[in-house]
Write a protein that holds these residues in place. Structure first.
Motif, PDB file in Angstrom:
ATOM      1  N   CYS A   1       8.616  14.653   2.076  1.00  0.00           N
ATOM      2  CA  CYS A   1       7.571  13.689   1.754  1.00  0.00           C
ATOM      3  C   CYS A   1       8.220  12.309   1.739  1.00  0.00           C
ATOM      4  O   CYS A   1       8.983  11.988   0.825  1.00  0.00           O
ATOM      5  CB  CYS A   1       6.938  14.002   0.406  1.00  0.00           C
ATOM      6  SG  CYS A   1       5.799  12.719  -0.186  1.00  0.00           S
ATOM      7  N   ALA A   2       7.911  11.520   2.749  1.00  0.00           N
ATOM      8  CA  ALA A   2       8.438  10.159   2.833  1.00  0.00           C
ATOM      9  C   ALA A   2       7.496   9.217   2.107  1.00  0.00           C
ATOM     10  O   ALA A   2       6.312   9.133   2.453  1.00  0.00           O
ATOM     11  CB  ALA A   2       8.590   9.747   4.285  1.00  0.00           C
ATOM     12  N   ALA A   3       8.013   8.531   1.097  1.00  0.00           N
ATOM     13  CA  ALA A   3       7.199   7.647   0.262  1.00  0.00           C
ATOM     14  C   ALA A   3       7.510   6.183   0.567  1.00  0.00           C
ATOM     15  O   ALA A   3       8.672   5.814   0.739  1.00  0.00           O
ATOM     16  CB  ALA A   3       7.461   7.940  -1.203  1.00  0.00           C
ATOM     17  N   SER A   4       6.481   5.352   0.616  1.00  0.00           N
ATOM     18  CA  SER A   4       6.675   3.932   0.885  1.00  0.00           C
ATOM     19  C   SER A   4       5.593   3.114   0.196  1.00  0.00           C
ATOM     20  O   SER A   4       4.592   3.650  -0.270  1.00  0.00           O
ATOM     21  CB  SER A   4       6.654   3.667   2.394  1.00  0.00           C
ATOM     22  OG  SER A   4       5.388   4.014   2.931  1.00  0.00           O
ATOM     23  N   GLY A   5       5.828   1.814   0.107  1.00  0.00           N
ATOM     24  CA  GLY A   5       4.810   0.907  -0.401  1.00  0.00           C
ATOM     25  C   GLY A   5       5.049   0.384  -1.793  1.00  0.00           C
ATOM     26  O   GLY A   5       4.357  -0.530  -2.244  1.00  0.00           O
ATOM     27  N   ARG A   6       6.002   0.968  -2.505  1.00  0.00           N
ATOM     28  CA  ARG A   6       6.325   0.452  -3.834  1.00  0.00           C
ATOM     29  C   ARG A   6       7.623   1.090  -4.302  1.00  0.00           C
ATOM     30  O   ARG A   6       8.163   1.971  -3.654  1.00  0.00           O
ATOM     31  CB  ARG A   6       5.204   0.734  -4.815  1.00  0.00           C
ATOM     32  CG  ARG A   6       5.028   2.187  -5.190  1.00  0.00           C
ATOM     33  CD  ARG A   6       3.893   2.360  -6.193  1.00  0.00           C
ATOM     34  NE  ARG A   6       4.024   1.416  -7.280  1.00  0.00           N
ATOM     35  CZ  ARG A   6       3.032   0.607  -7.642  1.00  0.00           C
ATOM     36  NH1 ARG A   6       1.870   0.634  -7.016  1.00  0.00           N
ATOM     37  NH2 ARG A   6       3.190  -0.235  -8.639  1.00  0.00           N
TER      38      ARG A   6
ATOM     39  N   GLN B   1       0.844  -1.193   0.000  1.00  0.00           N
ATOM     40  CA  GLN B   1       0.000   0.000   0.000  1.00  0.00           C
ATOM     41  C   GLN B   1       0.879   1.243   0.000  1.00  0.00           C
ATOM     42  O   GLN B   1       1.750   1.398   0.839  1.00  0.00           O
ATOM     43  CB  GLN B   1      -0.900   0.011   1.234  1.00  0.00           C
ATOM     44  CG  GLN B   1      -1.853   1.178   1.290  1.00  0.00           C
ATOM     45  CD  GLN B   1      -2.805   1.070   2.463  1.00  0.00           C
ATOM     46  OE1 GLN B   1      -2.924   0.017   3.096  1.00  0.00           O
ATOM     47  NE2 GLN B   1      -3.477   2.150   2.776  1.00  0.00           N
ATOM     48  N   VAL B   2       0.623   2.131  -0.935  1.00  0.00           N
ATOM     49  CA  VAL B   2       1.428   3.346  -1.056  1.00  0.00           C
ATOM     50  C   VAL B   2       1.060   4.324   0.050  1.00  0.00           C
ATOM     51  O   VAL B   2      -0.114   4.559   0.329  1.00  0.00           O
ATOM     52  CB  VAL B   2       1.223   4.007  -2.426  1.00  0.00           C
ATOM     53  CG1 VAL B   2       1.931   5.350  -2.479  1.00  0.00           C
ATOM     54  CG2 VAL B   2       1.737   3.094  -3.535  1.00  0.00           C
ATOM     55  N   GLN B   3       2.097   4.871   0.672  1.00  0.00           N
ATOM     56  CA  GLN B   3       1.889   5.925   1.669  1.00  0.00           C
ATOM     57  C   GLN B   3       2.816   7.088   1.362  1.00  0.00           C
ATOM     58  O   GLN B   3       4.003   6.885   1.076  1.00  0.00           O
ATOM     59  CB  GLN B   3       2.180   5.399   3.071  1.00  0.00           C
ATOM     60  CG  GLN B   3       1.010   4.695   3.719  1.00  0.00           C
ATOM     61  CD  GLN B   3       1.186   4.550   5.219  1.00  0.00           C
ATOM     62  OE1 GLN B   3       2.248   4.196   5.690  1.00  0.00           O
ATOM     63  NE2 GLN B   3       0.130   4.837   5.967  1.00  0.00           N
ATOM     64  N   LEU B   4       2.266   8.283   1.439  1.00  0.00           N
ATOM     65  CA  LEU B   4       3.042   9.511   1.313  1.00  0.00           C
ATOM     66  C   LEU B   4       2.795  10.324   2.573  1.00  0.00           C
ATOM     67  O   LEU B   4       1.652  10.659   2.875  1.00  0.00           O
ATOM     68  CB  LEU B   4       2.596  10.304   0.082  1.00  0.00           C
ATOM     69  CG  LEU B   4       2.654   9.584  -1.271  1.00  0.00           C
ATOM     70  CD1 LEU B   4       2.059  10.460  -2.362  1.00  0.00           C
ATOM     71  CD2 LEU B   4       4.070   9.184  -1.612  1.00  0.00           C
ATOM     72  N   VAL B   5       3.858  10.630   3.284  1.00  0.00           N
ATOM     73  CA  VAL B   5       3.725  11.329   4.558  1.00  0.00           C
ATOM     74  C   VAL B   5       4.539  12.608   4.509  1.00  0.00           C
ATOM     75  O   VAL B   5       5.775  12.570   4.441  1.00  0.00           O
ATOM     76  CB  VAL B   5       4.181  10.454   5.736  1.00  0.00           C
ATOM     77  CG1 VAL B   5       4.016  11.211   7.047  1.00  0.00           C
ATOM     78  CG2 VAL B   5       3.384   9.147   5.763  1.00  0.00           C
ATOM     79  N   GLU B   6       3.840  13.740   4.548  1.00  0.00           N
ATOM     80  CA  GLU B   6       4.501  15.041   4.523  1.00  0.00           C
ATOM     81  C   GLU B   6       4.861  15.494   5.928  1.00  0.00           C
ATOM     82  O   GLU B   6       4.191  15.145   6.907  1.00  0.00           O
ATOM     83  CB  GLU B   6       3.604  16.109   3.886  1.00  0.00           C
ATOM     84  CG  GLU B   6       3.111  15.814   2.496  1.00  0.00           C
ATOM     85  CD  GLU B   6       1.719  15.229   2.479  1.00  0.00           C
ATOM     86  OE1 GLU B   6       0.997  15.403   1.484  1.00  0.00           O
ATOM     87  OE2 GLU B   6       1.347  14.588   3.480  1.00  0.00           O
ATOM     88  N   SER B   7       5.881  16.317   6.007  1.00  0.00           N
ATOM     89  CA  SER B   7       6.271  16.940   7.264  1.00  0.00           C
ATOM     90  C   SER B   7       7.042  18.217   6.951  1.00  0.00           C
ATOM     91  O   SER B   7       7.458  18.442   5.810  1.00  0.00           O
ATOM     92  CB  SER B   7       7.129  16.000   8.111  1.00  0.00           C
ATOM     93  OG  SER B   7       8.321  15.666   7.423  1.00  0.00           O
ATOM     94  N   GLY B   8       7.215  19.047   7.983  1.00  0.00           N
ATOM     95  CA  GLY B   8       8.014  20.251   7.829  1.00  0.00           C
ATOM     96  C   GLY B   8       7.233  21.544   7.780  1.00  0.00           C
ATOM     97  O   GLY B   8       7.832  22.628   7.784  1.00  0.00           O
ATOM     98  N   GLY B   9       5.911  21.463   7.724  1.00  0.00           N
ATOM     99  CA  GLY B   9       5.126  22.675   7.707  1.00  0.00           C
ATOM    100  C   GLY B   9       5.235  23.425   9.030  1.00  0.00           C
ATOM    101  O   GLY B   9       5.434  22.831  10.087  1.00  0.00           O
ATOM    102  N   ALA B  10       5.115  24.764   8.959  1.00  0.00           N
ATOM    103  CA  ALA B  10       5.260  25.580  10.158  1.00  0.00           C
ATOM    104  C   ALA B  10       4.774  26.990   9.885  1.00  0.00           C
ATOM    105  O   ALA B  10       4.382  27.325   8.773  1.00  0.00           O
ATOM    106  CB  ALA B  10       6.731  25.613  10.590  1.00  0.00           C
ATOM    107  N   LEU B  11       4.810  27.804  10.939  1.00  0.00           N
ATOM    108  CA  LEU B  11       4.549  29.236  10.842  1.00  0.00           C
ATOM    109  C   LEU B  11       5.900  29.926  10.668  1.00  0.00           C
ATOM    110  O   LEU B  11       6.820  29.710  11.470  1.00  0.00           O
ATOM    111  CB  LEU B  11       3.841  29.733  12.100  1.00  0.00           C
ATOM    112  CG  LEU B  11       3.705  31.246  12.258  1.00  0.00           C
ATOM    113  CD1 LEU B  11       2.827  31.821  11.152  1.00  0.00           C
ATOM    114  CD2 LEU B  11       3.139  31.577  13.640  1.00  0.00           C
TER     115      LEU B  11
END
Length: 124
Positions: A22-27, A1-11
């Motif tokens: 964007c950490a990508a996994s699953g394929r 199963q493909v997962q895309l997980v974003e991080s790093g957003g802020a004010l």
């Protein structure tokens, strides 16, 4: 199963910088194009930047060209969006997306997988 997980957003203040991940996994993503999109309140989701996973070719929206840089780390299966000289109009939820092949990279409907988004707020 493909997962895309974003991080790093802020004010951040106008003129500042942020790096989204964007950490990508699953394929295996070697045949994919990875994109960043954003959506501000009351507006449609819009294309920001894209990168072809294997060739490294990059594409940018005119509004961010020269300020934002998209890159990928193949070993870490991660895509980055370095954002410099941020403006209040860059405020939005930023989404990572993946589509098979290249073709038209600017259309949301051409992407197969999406992350949950990360909030970027730029204060004036």
């Amino acid at each position: 199963q493909v997962q895309l997980v974003e991080s790093g957003g802020a004010l951040v203040q106008a003129g500042g910088s942020l790096r989204l991940s964007c950490a990508a996994s699953g394929r295996t993503f070697s045949s994919y194009t990875m994109g960043w999109f954003r959506q501000a309140p009351g507006k449609e989701r819009e294309f920001v930047a894209a990168i072809n996973w294997s060739a490294g070719s990059t594409y940018y929206a005119p509004s961010v060209k020269g300020r934002f840089t998209i890159s990928r780390d193949i070993a870490k299966n991660t895509v980055y969006l370095q954002m410099n000289s941020l403006k209040p109009e860059d405020t939005a939820v930023y989404y990572c997306a993946a589509r098979y092949g290249v073709g038209t990279v600017t259309l949301t409907g051409r992407y197969d997988y999406w992350g949950q988004g990360t909030q970027v707020t730029v204060s004036s």
